[in-house]
Design a protein around this motif. Structure first.
Motif, PDB file in Angstrom:
ATOM      1  N   LEU A  24       0.830  -1.202   0.000  1.00  0.00           N
ATOM      2  CA  LEU A  24       0.000   0.000   0.000  1.00  0.00           C
ATOM      3  C   LEU A  24       0.867   1.255   0.000  1.00  0.00           C
ATOM      4  O   LEU A  24       0.612   2.204  -0.746  1.00  0.00           O
ATOM      5  N   LEU A  25       1.934   1.230   0.817  1.00  0.00           N
ATOM      6  CA  LEU A  25       2.830   2.383   0.884  1.00  0.00           C
ATOM      7  C   LEU A  25       3.614   2.573  -0.407  1.00  0.00           C
ATOM      8  O   LEU A  25       3.935   3.690  -0.792  1.00  0.00           O
ATOM      9  N   SER A  26       3.911   1.455  -1.097  1.00  0.00           N
ATOM     10  CA  SER A  26       4.616   1.574  -2.375  1.00  0.00           C
ATOM     11  C   SER A  26       3.739   2.252  -3.420  1.00  0.00           C
ATOM     12  O   SER A  26       4.238   2.916  -4.334  1.00  0.00           O
ATOM     13  N   PHE A  27       2.436   2.096  -3.270  1.00  0.00           N
ATOM     14  CA  PHE A  27       1.498   2.774  -4.176  1.00  0.00           C
ATOM     15  C   PHE A  27       1.201   4.188  -3.687  1.00  0.00           C
ATOM     16  O   PHE A  27       1.216   5.152  -4.449  1.00  0.00           O
ATOM     17  N   LEU A  28       0.943   4.297  -2.377  1.00  0.00           N
ATOM     18  CA  LEU A  28       0.640   5.606  -1.805  1.00  0.00           C
ATOM     19  C   LEU A  28       1.939   6.332  -1.456  1.00  0.00           C
ATOM     20  O   LEU A  28       2.333   6.436  -0.299  1.00  0.00           O
ATOM     21  N   THR A  29       2.622   6.801  -2.477  1.00  0.00           N
ATOM     22  CA  THR A  29       3.815   7.627  -2.264  1.00  0.00           C
ATOM     23  C   THR A  29       3.371   8.921  -1.576  1.00  0.00           C
ATOM     24  O   THR A  29       2.166   9.215  -1.516  1.00  0.00           O
ATOM     25  N   PRO A  30       4.303   9.725  -1.057  1.00  0.00           N
ATOM     26  CA  PRO A  30       3.909  10.997  -0.448  1.00  0.00           C
ATOM     27  C   PRO A  30       3.098  11.880  -1.391  1.00  0.00           C
ATOM     28  O   PRO A  30       2.107  12.489  -0.978  1.00  0.00           O
ATOM     29  N   GLY A  31       3.497  11.912  -2.660  1.00  0.00           N
ATOM     30  CA  GLY A  31       2.751  12.709  -3.638  1.00  0.00           C
ATOM     31  C   GLY A  31       1.333  12.188  -3.830  1.00  0.00           C
ATOM     32  O   GLY A  31       0.376  12.959  -3.882  1.00  0.00           O
ATOM     33  N   ALA A  32       1.209  10.861  -3.931  1.00  0.00           N
ATOM     34  CA  ALA A  32      -0.111  10.258  -4.103  1.00  0.00           C
ATOM     35  C   ALA A  32      -0.973  10.458  -2.862  1.00  0.00           C
ATOM     36  O   ALA A  32      -2.180  10.695  -2.957  1.00  0.00           O
ATOM     37  N   THR A  33      -0.349  10.399  -1.679  1.00  0.00           N
ATOM     38  CA  THR A  33      -1.081  10.617  -0.426  1.00  0.00           C
ATOM     39  C   THR A  33      -1.636  12.034  -0.364  1.00  0.00           C
ATOM     40  O   THR A  33      -2.805  12.248  -0.014  1.00  0.00           O
TER      41      THR A  33
END
Length: 508
Positions: A24-33
């Motif tokens: 999930l964190l690999s998908f939800l990068t800081p930019g994506a978050t």
């Protein structure tokens, strides 16, 4: 004691949960978050009742009329300043209203009208389609900016920066501009993309050609959305010269030069084609809400400029006010008033009257951190809120910002100096090592400071004190980008300090 099989199952379950969160964190990068956070807030603000927008202050007509739209409801004038209006009529016949001015904003309005006709109505335009068009660009803009800020960070600190980005650029005071005909929404997107391009160049996050294209398009959008932004072309084209030295590739260097020349020429053309109507409005208020406003002896101020002292009666008036002493468009004023001064004489007056200029600058400073204009409401009349009522949903940052920000021009200058010192560390070393990419963050700070001060100067000299909150919107954007940069550096510094202390403690 737990059986061995049960312990094995529990361990596998724990590992599966850990793997899930890692994916999930690999998908939800800081930019994506950050983009996801702003997306959620924006959907609630712009597209779920009660819809939030900004009321018309009288500027909308020249925008929507030249784009084939008209007011299709009674009582519209009574709603001005107080209530947000979301629906307008679409001309079904020849539109006799020509283009009032050249603006990149028209591209977005025309695209919104296209989607409106495709999915909603060919006769009624809903401004939420314009919000959707702009907002769909804003989400990737937030993503790119945060990715640029956090690319060289690691661990949880990256997500702390993402939270700060949501609080600042997801604030309703910014988002509400998308549900209006104000060009500030485009300015917000363009300035953030310019900053993102510098940061991503610095971190080598994307190919240089892509980032050069991003910088060029964003700069052209910013320069062309409003004529008052035309001087920004000089700042961007001069400070963008650093891009030439990022690589030795001749093709890229030529591309950079072409891009910078294009930006500069566009700025010159935008300034040259400012409509006469806008010149009159700005010129009138430059005197009535500028030179005369803070002058204790307005007659003497006029005399110093070689003008008739009777015009002191115009002190404090605006071009738009309902009851006027004299029609601002009167031919008499054209010949006897407007021809007597221009940008250079006004600037000359301020330089020779520093007290008046400083007083105006301090007045400007008090308004320069107000993101949303005080006069305009956010709700539709049908919601039943009082005239001019403003939303308080997700406005923590915009509410506290004016109270915490510098309140005088002197403090703003000190803040700018602190930024230059902070991001100028190691400047000479990087220059000697020809690490030009390492100079990009400092170059971006120069862009933000230069643009911010240019906004303050152009606003005062070009239109006086009138409608400062809206005219100084771009100053707010530059300040908030710089603030997010500082917060990123601070979070990184504190995290490294904490890790060092923890290692020292464990070592003992």
């Amino acid at each position: 004691m737990m059986p061995r099989a049960a312990r094995t199952r529990k361990k596998r379950k724990s590992e599966d949960i850990k793997l899930f969160f890692m994916r999930l964190l690999s998908f939800l990068t800081p930019g994506a978050t950050a983009a996801l956070g702003v997306l959620v807030v924006g959907i609630i603000v712009l597209f779920i009742p009660p819809y939030i927008g900004i009321a018309d202050n009288g500027d909308f007509f020249r925008v929507f009329s030249s784009n084939g739209l008209y007011v299709n409801q009674s009582g519209y004038d009574a709603s001005q300043f107080g209530y947000f209006v979301k629906q307008f009529g679409i001309y079904q016949y020849f539109n006799e209203q020509g283009a009032a001015f050249i603006s990149s904003q028209s591209l977005f309005i025309q695209l919104a009208i296209f989607f409106n006709k495709l999915f909603f109505s060919t006769e009624v335009f809903d401004v939420r389609f314009l919000a959707a068009v702009q907002f769909s660009l804003y989400i990737p803009t937030v993503y790119l900016l945060v990715e640029g800020l956090t690319a060289k960070l690691s661990g949880a600190r990256r997500y702390v920066v993402a939270v700060f980005a949501v609080l600042i650029f997801g604030d309703t005071a910014y988002l509400a501009y998308f549900n209006s005909f104000f060009g500030e929404g485009i300015m917000l997107i363009a300035m953030m993309l310019i900053a993102a391009s510098f940061l991503l160049f610095y971190t080598r996050r994307y190919p240089d050609y892509f980032l050069l294209g991003l910088f060029t398009v964003a700069s052209l959008l910013l320069v062309t959305v409003k004529q008052q932004n035309s001087p920004m072309a000089l700042i961007l084209s001069v400070l963008g010269i650093l891009f030439v030295f990022l690589t030795r590739e001749k093709k890229f260097r030529i591309s950079v030069v072409i891009s910078l020349v294009l930006i500069l020429v566009t700025g010159v053309l935008m300034y040259a084609f400012i409509p006469k109507t806008f010149v009159t409005i700005n010129q009138y208020q430059t005197m009535s809400r500028g030179i005369l406003l803070e002058s204790k002896e307005p007659e003497q101020a006029l005399k110093d400029m070689g003008m008739n002292e009777q015009y002191a009666l115009l002190k404090g008036t605006t071009y738009y006010q309902k009851y006027k002493m004299i029609d601002p468009d009167d031919p008499f004023l054209e010949k006897e008033f407007y021809e007597e001064y221009g940008f250079v004489p006004v600037l000359q007056f301020y330089l020779t009257h520093p007290d008046e200029f400083l007083s105006l600058l301090n007045l400007s400073a008090k308004h320069s951190f107000q993101i949303r204009p005080n006069e305009m409401g956010n709700y539709e009349k049908s919601v039943g809120k009082p005239f001019g009522e403003k939303t308080q949903f997700f406005t923590l940052y915009s509410n506290f910002k004016p109270n915490l920000a510098p309140s005088s021009i002197g403090m703003i200058v000190l803040l700018a100096v602190a930024l230059l010192i902070g991001y100028g560390r190691g400047l000479l070393i990087r220059f000697r090592l020809q690490d030009y990419r390492g100079l990009l963050r400092f170059d971006l700070v120069l862009v933000l400071i230069g643009t911010g001060f240019a906004v303050l100067l152009i606003t005062l000299v070009g239109d006086g004190e009138a409608d400062l909150e809206k005219h100084e919107f771009l100053f707010n954007v530059c300040y908030d980008i710089a603030l997010l940069m500082v917060l990123t550096s601070l979070v990184d510094y504190l995290a490294k300090k904490w890790q060092k202390r923890r290692r020292t403690k464990n070592g003992k």
